[in-house]
Design a protein around this motif. Sequence first.
Motif, PDB file in Angstrom:
ATOM      1  N   LEU A   3      87.829  74.250  34.415  1.00 30.78           N
ATOM      2  CA  LEU A   3      86.523  74.873  34.570  1.00 30.78           C
ATOM      3  C   LEU A   3      85.416  73.895  34.218  1.00 30.78           C
ATOM      4  O   LEU A   3      84.313  73.977  34.739  1.00 30.78           O
ATOM      5  CB  LEU A   3      86.431  76.128  33.707  1.00 30.78           C
ATOM      6  N   ASN A   4      85.708  72.985  33.288  1.00 29.62           N
ATOM      7  CA  ASN A   4      84.751  71.967  32.889  1.00 29.62           C
ATOM      8  C   ASN A   4      84.969  70.742  33.765  1.00 29.62           C
ATOM      9  O   ASN A   4      85.708  69.832  33.399  1.00 29.62           O
ATOM     10  CB  ASN A   4      84.933  71.621  31.413  1.00 29.62           C
ATOM     11  N   THR A   5      84.377  70.709  34.946  1.00 34.81           N
ATOM     12  CA  THR A   5      84.654  69.651  35.910  1.00 34.81           C
ATOM     13  C   THR A   5      83.928  68.360  35.543  1.00 34.81           C
ATOM     14  O   THR A   5      82.869  68.366  34.925  1.00 34.81           O
ATOM     15  CB  THR A   5      84.261  70.080  37.336  1.00 34.81           C
ATOM     16  N   ILE A   6      84.525  67.254  35.978  1.00 35.33           N
ATOM     17  CA  ILE A   6      84.003  65.918  35.708  1.00 35.33           C
ATOM     18  C   ILE A   6      83.918  65.167  37.028  1.00 35.33           C
ATOM     19  O   ILE A   6      84.882  65.138  37.797  1.00 35.33           O
ATOM     20  CB  ILE A   6      84.918  65.142  34.741  1.00 35.33           C
ATOM     21  N   ALA A   7      82.763  64.551  37.291  1.00 34.46           N
ATOM     22  CA  ALA A   7      82.566  63.745  38.499  1.00 34.46           C
ATOM     23  C   ALA A   7      82.358  62.290  38.123  1.00 34.46           C
ATOM     24  O   ALA A   7      81.665  61.981  37.149  1.00 34.46           O
ATOM     25  CB  ALA A   7      81.359  64.244  39.286  1.00 34.46           C
ATOM     26  N   LEU A   8      82.955  61.395  38.908  1.00 36.13           N
ATOM     27  CA  LEU A   8      82.703  59.961  38.778  1.00 36.13           C
ATOM     28  C   LEU A   8      81.881  59.530  39.976  1.00 36.13           C
ATOM     29  O   LEU A   8      82.294  59.716  41.124  1.00 36.13           O
ATOM     30  CB  LEU A   8      84.021  59.184  38.704  1.00 36.13           C
ATOM     31  N   ARG A  18      71.914  58.744  41.225  1.00 40.44           N
ATOM     32  CA  ARG A  18      71.235  59.414  40.111  1.00 40.44           C
ATOM     33  C   ARG A  18      70.931  60.863  40.466  1.00 40.44           C
ATOM     34  O   ARG A  18      71.175  61.780  39.653  1.00 40.44           O
ATOM     35  CB  ARG A  18      69.936  58.682  39.769  1.00 40.44           C
ATOM     36  N   ALA A  19      70.398  61.084  41.658  1.00 39.49           N
ATOM     37  CA  ALA A  19      70.073  62.455  42.081  1.00 39.49           C
ATOM     38  C   ALA A  19      71.326  63.320  42.114  1.00 39.49           C
ATOM     39  O   ALA A  19      71.287  64.500  41.735  1.00 39.49           O
ATOM     40  CB  ALA A  19      69.403  62.431  43.452  1.00 39.49           C
ATOM     41  N   THR A  20      72.442  62.744  42.553  1.00 41.91           N
ATOM     42  CA  THR A  20      73.699  63.493  42.590  1.00 41.91           C
ATOM     43  C   THR A  20      74.162  63.840  41.186  1.00 41.91           C
ATOM     44  O   THR A  20      74.590  64.976  40.921  1.00 41.91           O
ATOM     45  CB  THR A  20      74.773  62.680  43.325  1.00 41.91           C
ATOM     46  N   ALA A  21      74.076  62.880  40.271  1.00 45.96           N
ATOM     47  CA  ALA A  21      74.482  63.136  38.885  1.00 45.96           C
ATOM     48  C   ALA A  21      73.690  64.290  38.285  1.00 45.96           C
ATOM     49  O   ALA A  21      74.248  65.177  37.626  1.00 45.96           O
ATOM     50  CB  ALA A  21      74.303  61.872  38.055  1.00 45.96           C
ATOM     51  N   LEU A  22      72.390  64.310  38.532  1.00 52.17           N
ATOM     52  CA  LEU A  22      71.548  65.351  37.943  1.00 52.17           C
ATOM     53  C   LEU A  22      71.792  66.709  38.604  1.00 52.17           C
ATOM     54  O   LEU A  22      71.824  67.743  37.911  1.00 52.17           O
ATOM     55  CB  LEU A  22      70.076  64.955  38.044  1.00 52.17           C
ATOM     56  N   GLY A  28      76.610  72.382  36.183  1.00 60.12           N
ATOM     57  CA  GLY A  28      77.621  72.544  35.150  1.00 60.12           C
ATOM     58  C   GLY A  28      78.729  71.521  35.141  1.00 60.12           C
ATOM     59  O   GLY A  28      79.746  71.710  34.466  1.00 60.12           O
ATOM     60  N   THR A  29      78.543  70.415  35.854  1.00 57.44           N
ATOM     61  CA  THR A  29      79.561  69.362  35.912  1.00 57.44           C
ATOM     62  C   THR A  29      79.158  68.191  35.032  1.00 57.44           C
ATOM     63  O   THR A  29      77.998  67.760  35.044  1.00 57.44           O
ATOM     64  CB  THR A  29      79.761  68.887  37.360  1.00 57.44           C
ATOM     65  N   ASP A  30      80.116  67.670  34.269  1.00 59.46           N
ATOM     66  CA  ASP A  30      79.903  66.449  33.493  1.00 59.46           C
ATOM     67  C   ASP A  30      80.078  65.241  34.408  1.00 59.46           C
ATOM     68  O   ASP A  30      80.706  65.349  35.476  1.00 59.46           O
ATOM     69  CB  ASP A  30      80.904  66.367  32.340  1.00 59.46           C
ATOM     70  N   ALA A  51      70.431  66.005  28.391  1.00 55.72           N
ATOM     71  CA  ALA A  51      69.332  66.959  28.216  1.00 55.72           C
ATOM     72  C   ALA A  51      69.570  68.250  28.998  1.00 55.72           C
ATOM     73  O   ALA A  51      69.014  69.301  28.651  1.00 55.72           O
ATOM     74  CB  ALA A  51      68.015  66.325  28.649  1.00 55.72           C
ATOM     75  N   LEU A  52      70.402  68.169  30.030  1.00 54.86           N
ATOM     76  CA  LEU A  52      70.752  69.354  30.815  1.00 54.86           C
ATOM     77  C   LEU A  52      71.944  70.101  30.219  1.00 54.86           C
ATOM     78  O   LEU A  52      72.426  71.078  30.800  1.00 54.86           O
ATOM     79  CB  LEU A  52      71.059  68.947  32.259  1.00 54.86           C
ATOM     80  N   GLY A  53      72.429  69.616  29.083  1.00 49.29           N
ATOM     81  CA  GLY A  53      73.508  70.307  28.399  1.00 49.29           C
ATOM     82  C   GLY A  53      74.902  69.888  28.813  1.00 49.29           C
ATOM     83  O   GLY A  53      75.890  70.538  28.447  1.00 49.29           O
ATOM     84  N   ARG A  54      75.002  68.787  29.574  1.00 54.30           N
ATOM     85  CA  ARG A  54      76.311  68.301  30.002  1.00 54.30           C
ATOM     86  C   ARG A  54      76.629  66.979  29.312  1.00 54.30           C
ATOM     87  O   ARG A  54      75.754  66.348  28.714  1.00 54.30           O
ATOM     88  CB  ARG A  54      76.362  68.107  31.526  1.00 54.30           C
ATOM     89  N   ARG A  55      77.875  66.542  29.418  1.00 55.29           N
ATOM     90  CA  ARG A  55      78.287  65.269  28.848  1.00 55.29           C
ATOM     91  C   ARG A  55      78.310  64.193  29.922  1.00 55.29           C
ATOM     92  O   ARG A  55      78.606  64.475  31.080  1.00 55.29           O
ATOM     93  CB  ARG A  55      79.657  65.407  28.191  1.00 55.29           C
ATOM     94  N   ALA A  56      78.018  62.962  29.519  1.00 55.16           N
ATOM     95  CA  ALA A  56      77.973  61.857  30.479  1.00 55.16           C
ATOM     96  C   ALA A  56      78.365  60.554  29.810  1.00 55.16           C
ATOM     97  O   ALA A  56      78.148  60.360  28.612  1.00 55.16           O
ATOM     98  CB  ALA A  56      76.577  61.724  31.086  1.00 55.16           C
ATOM     99  N   VAL A  57      78.946  59.677  30.609  1.00 55.51           N
ATOM    100  CA  VAL A  57      79.326  58.333  30.178  1.00 55.51           C
ATOM    101  C   VAL A  57      78.912  57.357  31.277  1.00 55.51           C
ATOM    102  O   VAL A  57      79.039  57.670  32.466  1.00 55.51           O
ATOM    103  CB  VAL A  57      80.846  58.237  29.939  1.00 55.51           C
ATOM    104  N   ALA A  58      78.406  56.192  30.894  1.00 60.88           N
ATOM    105  CA  ALA A  58      78.070  55.138  31.857  1.00 60.88           C
ATOM    106  C   ALA A  58      79.044  53.978  31.674  1.00 60.88           C
ATOM    107  O   ALA A  58      79.273  53.525  30.549  1.00 60.88           O
ATOM    108  CB  ALA A  58      76.642  54.663  31.656  1.00 60.88           C
ATOM    109  N   LEU A  59      79.608  53.509  32.790  1.00 57.15           N
ATOM    110  CA  LEU A  59      80.550  52.390  32.757  1.00 57.15           C
ATOM    111  C   LEU A  59      80.095  51.315  33.735  1.00 57.15           C
ATOM    112  O   LEU A  59      79.672  51.621  34.858  1.00 57.15           O
ATOM    113  CB  LEU A  59      81.956  52.860  33.147  1.00 57.15           C
ATOM    114  N   GLU A  60      80.214  50.072  33.321  1.00 57.68           N
ATOM    115  CA  GLU A  60      79.837  48.952  34.191  1.00 57.68           C
ATOM    116  C   GLU A  60      80.912  48.743  35.260  1.00 57.68           C
ATOM    117  O   GLU A  60      82.114  48.796  34.974  1.00 57.68           O
ATOM    118  CB  GLU A  60      79.671  47.686  33.369  1.00 57.68           C
TER     119      GLU A  60
END
Length: 253
Positions: A3-8, A18-22, A28-30, A51-60
Amino acid sequence: MSLNTIALITGGNRGLGRATALKLAEAGTDVIVTYRSNKDEAAEVVDAVTALGRRAVALELDTTAFDTFAAFAVAVRDALETTWERDTFDFLVNNAGVAAATPVGETTVEAFDLLVNVHFKGVFFLTQSLLPLLADGGRVVNLSTGLTRFVGEGWSVYASLKSAIETWSKYLAKELGGRGVSVNAVAPGPIATDFGGGAIRDNEQLREHLGSQAALGRVGVPEDIGAVIAALLAPGTGWITGQRIEASGGTLL
């Protein structure tokens, strides 16, 4: 699928990524966003998602550094375990891109190879490296372009490679179907971003000209495409696979 989906999202630090991430975060997707060189921009996206209440990670990630993909997959696996206590993610959005005009008679081998590496070879081998981490029942969205349908002078190599992506998306949809994974290509029309030096974004005359060719009377903005991708990744749209979805405002209908 969790239920807690994650997108790369590759190239998630600016523009369409960036627009897609937001948009996904709003739904409701991290997210895991990649960046090639601008770490500060990626950090800003992480902050905006948080700030939107989701989790995020940035990778090079340099999508042309093919020999780093195995190590990148390990970094993704580590991020999944550390941040989400998971060993898979749900959505892969192959968005990273670069622009280079290739007029006939003036195209260099270097420009040709760069476009091939970014828009086809890199997408192919990065996806292959990440498939073991993609959850069964997950989804893949590959970015194409409206230029595979209508012709823009000087963009023959870029458009041809995006045609290859559209064909490959169908094959990938077939090959991953047994895992319940859907694969589609989204083809944006003219969008006001910094892509290609930001010409559409910054040149009002060009924007008006291109907008006049669209049924909806304007060029797109990044949020238009982010919303389309988010819709393709929303609950209830997993039955769509192997398709090219053009989001161009009806350009040159």
